[in-house]
Design an enzyme around this catalytic site. Structure first.
Site, PDB file in Angstrom:
ATOM      1  N   HIS A 191       0.813  -1.214   0.000  1.00  0.00           N
ATOM      2  CA  HIS A 191       0.000   0.000   0.000  1.00  0.00           C
ATOM      3  C   HIS A 191       0.849   1.268   0.000  1.00  0.00           C
ATOM      4  O   HIS A 191       0.331   2.354  -0.253  1.00  0.00           O
ATOM      5  CB  HIS A 191      -0.986   0.000   1.173  1.00  0.00           C
ATOM      6  CG  HIS A 191      -0.389   0.273   2.512  1.00  0.00           C
ATOM      7  ND1 HIS A 191      -0.101  -0.713   3.418  1.00  0.00           N
ATOM      8  CD2 HIS A 191      -0.023   1.431   3.116  1.00  0.00           C
ATOM      9  CE1 HIS A 191       0.390  -0.179   4.513  1.00  0.00           C
ATOM     10  NE2 HIS A 191       0.460   1.129   4.355  1.00  0.00           N
ATOM     11  N   ASN A 223       5.248   4.536   9.388  1.00  0.00           N
ATOM     12  CA  ASN A 223       6.011   3.345   9.765  1.00  0.00           C
ATOM     13  C   ASN A 223       5.720   2.172   8.834  1.00  0.00           C
ATOM     14  O   ASN A 223       6.406   1.151   8.899  1.00  0.00           O
ATOM     15  CB  ASN A 223       5.689   2.906  11.195  1.00  0.00           C
ATOM     16  CG  ASN A 223       6.518   3.621  12.239  1.00  0.00           C
ATOM     17  OD1 ASN A 223       6.014   4.454  12.969  1.00  0.00           O
ATOM     18  ND2 ASN A 223       7.799   3.307  12.318  1.00  0.00           N
ATOM     19  N   SER A 224       4.699   2.290   8.004  1.00  0.00           N
ATOM     20  CA  SER A 224       4.310   1.191   7.138  1.00  0.00           C
ATOM     21  C   SER A 224       5.485   0.723   6.293  1.00  0.00           C
ATOM     22  O   SER A 224       6.126   1.522   5.607  1.00  0.00           O
ATOM     23  CB  SER A 224       3.166   1.617   6.219  1.00  0.00           C
ATOM     24  OG  SER A 224       1.991   1.823   6.950  1.00  0.00           O
ATOM     25  N   GLY A 232      -9.410 -25.814  -4.044  1.00  0.00           N
ATOM     26  CA  GLY A 232     -10.715 -25.791  -4.702  1.00  0.00           C
ATOM     27  C   GLY A 232     -11.856 -26.238  -3.820  1.00  0.00           C
ATOM     28  O   GLY A 232     -12.720 -27.005  -4.269  1.00  0.00           O
ATOM     29  N   ASP A 275       0.069  -7.607   1.500  1.00  0.00           N
ATOM     30  CA  ASP A 275       0.478  -6.207   1.593  1.00  0.00           C
ATOM     31  C   ASP A 275       1.999  -6.071   1.653  1.00  0.00           C
ATOM     32  O   ASP A 275       2.530  -5.276   2.429  1.00  0.00           O
ATOM     33  CB  ASP A 275      -0.159  -5.520   2.802  1.00  0.00           C
ATOM     34  CG  ASP A 275      -0.116  -3.999   2.698  1.00  0.00           C
ATOM     35  OD1 ASP A 275       0.118  -3.498   1.584  1.00  0.00           O
ATOM     36  OD2 ASP A 275      -0.273  -3.319   3.726  1.00  0.00           O
ATOM     37  N   GLN A 333     -14.809 -24.959  -0.687  1.00  0.00           N
ATOM     38  CA  GLN A 333     -15.422 -23.959   0.177  1.00  0.00           C
ATOM     39  C   GLN A 333     -15.484 -24.577   1.568  1.00  0.00           C
ATOM     40  O   GLN A 333     -15.966 -25.696   1.730  1.00  0.00           O
ATOM     41  CB  GLN A 333     -16.815 -23.585  -0.307  1.00  0.00           C
ATOM     42  CG  GLN A 333     -16.825 -22.816  -1.617  1.00  0.00           C
ATOM     43  CD  GLN A 333     -18.224 -22.425  -2.038  1.00  0.00           C
ATOM     44  OE1 GLN A 333     -19.195 -22.700  -1.342  1.00  0.00           O
ATOM     45  NE2 GLN A 333     -18.334 -21.785  -3.189  1.00  0.00           N
TER      46      GLN A 333
END
Length: 504
Positions: A143, A245-246, A302, A173, A304
Site C-alpha cells: 500500500h 512506519n508502514s 478448490g 500487503d 469452500q
C-alpha cells in the site's frame, strides 16, 4: 451521577498522587538516615541483591547502531485526476441542473477551470522499508508503493536514490523494490522463526515523515486475524508505530527482522500500542517469489470451507471444535479429483494441525502449485488420509451457479423448526437434489439459524433428503441418538455451507 463519578475519579487520582508523594518523602527520609547515606535496612537489601538487579537495563543503543543504516524512508509520487466535467457535458450532477450555477459549471467545470479539463494532482506518500541485500533490494508495504509513478528512497545518512518496483503482493500487503546502479548497502536478515510472546522487539521507521525513529516494546500476541485479507496471520506488538512506519522493520534483540510493520489499531489515528506485523517467515517466502517472478503464485485446493463451531463439533461427534469443514468441493478441482466430499473435516495438512478454515487457507497457499499434500480428514467420524495435487490459484475464482430462490408453497411442514419444504424437483430452478425451504417463520429456530426461503437442504445428519418425510425421519433419528444438534448441508444462492440446527 456523572459529576459524582468525576469527583470519585479525581479523588482516586489525588489518593494516587498522595501515595506517590508519601513514598517520595519516605525515600528522602531514608536517604539521610544512615551514616553511609542509606538506612541500615536498605544497605542490607542492596548487599544481598544480585548485581544484575542493581543495574539499569542495557538498552538498545548497540542494536540500533547496527541495524538503523539498513532502514530507509520510501517516498512515492502518483497522479490523481480530479472529477471534473468538460464544458457542455450532459453529465452534470442532478443537484446542479436547473439552477443558476448550471451555466457556470457547463462553461468552466465544477472545479472552476476554464475549459473544464481534468486536472492532475500530484500526491506524495511516505512510508518505510529496509534493505535485504547489498545490491539494493528492499522490502516495503504494497500500500506504500501501489500505483506509484515514481519511487525514491532515502537512507539513514540522507542520500536519496531512485528505486523501481520489482513486484507486489496485495494479499499480504508486501512489495519488493530495488535501487539500481549501486551496491554496498547495509542490509539486514529475515528471521526464520516467529518470536515468542513477551520477547523484546525494536521497531524502526519514518513516522509522519520525521525521519528515522526507533521505538521498543514486546510481542503482545501472534496469529492475529484483523480482517485485512484471506491470509491474515499478524504478529501484534506494543512498540509504538504510526503512519509512515508502514513497511518498516521490527527487530529482535539479535538484529534480525521478525516482522514488517503493516497496520495499527487506532481510534484516534495515532499509536495506542497495538500494531500488527507480517511475520518474517511469510515475508521471506513472498519476497523470494517477487524477486524471481514479480508476482506470487499460490497453491489451490478448490474447496469452500467453514470453521467447526461447538454445535457442529457436537453434531459430528468431535471432542473439540477444530478443523475446517468442507461445504463443497468445486467440480474439476484438485479437491474433487482427490475425493474430498461435503461434510469432510480437514484436520491436518502434511501433519500440520488445522485449527480453522483460515489455517487451511494459509497452509495450502504456502505450497507451490503442482506439489502434493497429504490431508488428514474425518468423514462420518472415521479418520482418513487423502493425497491431493495442488493447482495454481486462479486470479478470480468464479462461484458455481446456485439454485434460484423460490417461494412456492407446500402442504407438508417440518415440525419444531418453523419452516415448510418441498422436493427440489418440484420447484423450478432448484435442481433435483434436496428439499427447498418454501416458507419460514420469522421467529422460528430455522430462521434464527440463518435459513431463508429458497434455501435448498441437501442432507441432514449426513443423509441425503429429497422430501419432507426424509427430513423428518433424519431429525427424529438424530434426536433418538441423543444429539442436541444436527448438521444440515444447505445450498443458498451464494454458496454451500453447513448449519448446526438445535433439535434438543
Amino acid at each position: 451521577m456523572r459529576e459524582d463519578n468525576n469527583q470519585n475519579r479525581w479523588s482516586l487520582s489525588a489518593r494516587r498522587i498522595a501515595l506517590l508523594g508519601s513514598v517520595a518523602m519516605i525515600g528522602a527520609a531514608v536517604a539521610v538516615a544512615g551514616p553511609s547515606g542509606h538506612h541500615p535496612f536498605v544497605e542490607q537489601a542492596l548487599a544481598a541483591a544480585p548485581a544484575s538487579q542493581t543495574q539499569g537495563p542495557a538498552g538498545f543503543a548497540d542494536l540500533v547502531a547496527k541495524v538503523k543504516p539498513a532502514v530507509i524512508s520510501v517516498r512515492v509520487k502518483l497522479d490523481e485526476e480530479s472529477n471534473a466535467y468538460a464544458p457542455g457535458a450532459e453529465n452534470l450532477p442532478p443537484s446542479l441542473q436547473g439552477t443558476p450555477f448550471e451555466k457556470f459549471f457547463r462553461q468552466f467545470g465544477p472545479d472552476g477551470n476554464p475549459g473544464g479539463r481534468l486536472q492532475h494532482h500530484e500526491i506524495t506518500g511516505v512510508g518505510s522499508g529496509f534493505f535485504i541485500s547489498a545490491d539494493g533490494y528492499a522490502v516495503t508495504n504494497n500500500h506504500v508503493v501501489d500505483h506509484a509513478r515514481s519511487v525514491q528512497v532515502t537512507t539513514d545518512d540522507g542520500t536519496i536514490y531512485t528505486a523501481k518496483v520489482i513486484g507486489t503482493d496485495p494479499k499480504t500487503d508486501l512489495a519488493l523494490i530495488k535501487v539500481d546502479g549501486k551496491s554496498g548497502f547495509t542490509f539486514v536478515n529475515l528471521e526464520s522463526q516467529v518470536p515468542r510472546v513477551g520477547d523484546w522487539v525494536v521497531a524502526v521507521g519514518n513516522p509522519y515523515g520525521l525521519g528515522g525513529t526507533v521505538t521498543a516494546g514486546i510481542i503482545s500476541a501472534e496469529g492475529r486475524d484483523i480482517g485485512a485479507g484471506p491470509y491474515d496471520n499478524y504478529i501484534q506488538i506494543d512498540a509504538p508505530i504510526n503512519k509512515g512506519n508502514s513497511g518498516g522493520p521490527t527487530f529482535d534483540t539479535n538484529g534480525n527482522v521478525v516482522g514488517v510493520n503493516t497496520a495499527i489499531y487506532s481510534p484516534s489515528g495515532g499509536s495506542v500500542g497495538i500494531g500488527f506485523d507480517v511475520p518474517a517467515p511469510t515475508v521471506k517466502m513472498i519476497v523470494a517469489q517477487l524477486k524471481e517472478h514479480g508476482t506470487v503464485t499460490r497453491g489451490w485446493l478448490g474447496v469452500q470451507v467453514q470453521p467447526v463451531t461447538m454445535g457442529i463439533a457436537e453434531s459430528l461427534g468431535l471432542k473439540q471444535a477444530r478443523g475446517a469443514l468442507v461445504d463443497e468441493a468445486q467440480p474439476d478441482t484438485p479437491a474433487a479429483q482427490a475425493g474430498i466430499r461435503p461434510g469432510d473435516v480437514i484436520t491436518a495438512v502434511n501433519g500440520n494441525a488445522i485449527k480453522d478454515s483460515r489455517t487451511l487457507a494459509r497452509e495450502i497457499s504456502g505450497m507451490a502449485p503442482g506439489s502434493s499434500a497429504k490431508l488428514d480428514i474425518l468423514r462420518k467420524g472415521e479418520a482418513q488420509t487423502l493425497t491431493v495435487t495442488l493447482a495454481k490459484m486462479p486470479n478470480d475464482t468464479q462461484k458455481v451457479a446456485r439454485a434460484d430462490e423460490s417461494d412456492q408453497s407446500s402442504s407438508k411442514g417440518v415440525p419444531h423448526l418453523g419452516m415448510s419444504v418441498a422436493p427440489a424437483g418440484d420447484v423450478g430452478g432448484a435442481g433435483n437434489s434436496g428439499v427447498v425451504v418454501t416458507a419460514i417463520e420469522p421467529d422460528g429456530p430455522a430462521a434464527e439459524h440463518g435459513l431463508q426461503s429458497g434455501d435448498v437442504i441437501l442432507a441432514v445428519g449426513g443423509k441425503n433428503v429429497s422430501s419432507a418425510a426424509d427430513l423428518r425421519n433424519a431429525l427424529s433419528e438424530a434426536k433418538s441418538e441423543g444429539k442436541h444438534d444436527v448438521l444440515m448441508h444447505v445450498k443458498t444462492s451464494d454458496n454451500t455451507h453447513f448449519v448446526a440446527m438445535p433439535i434438543g
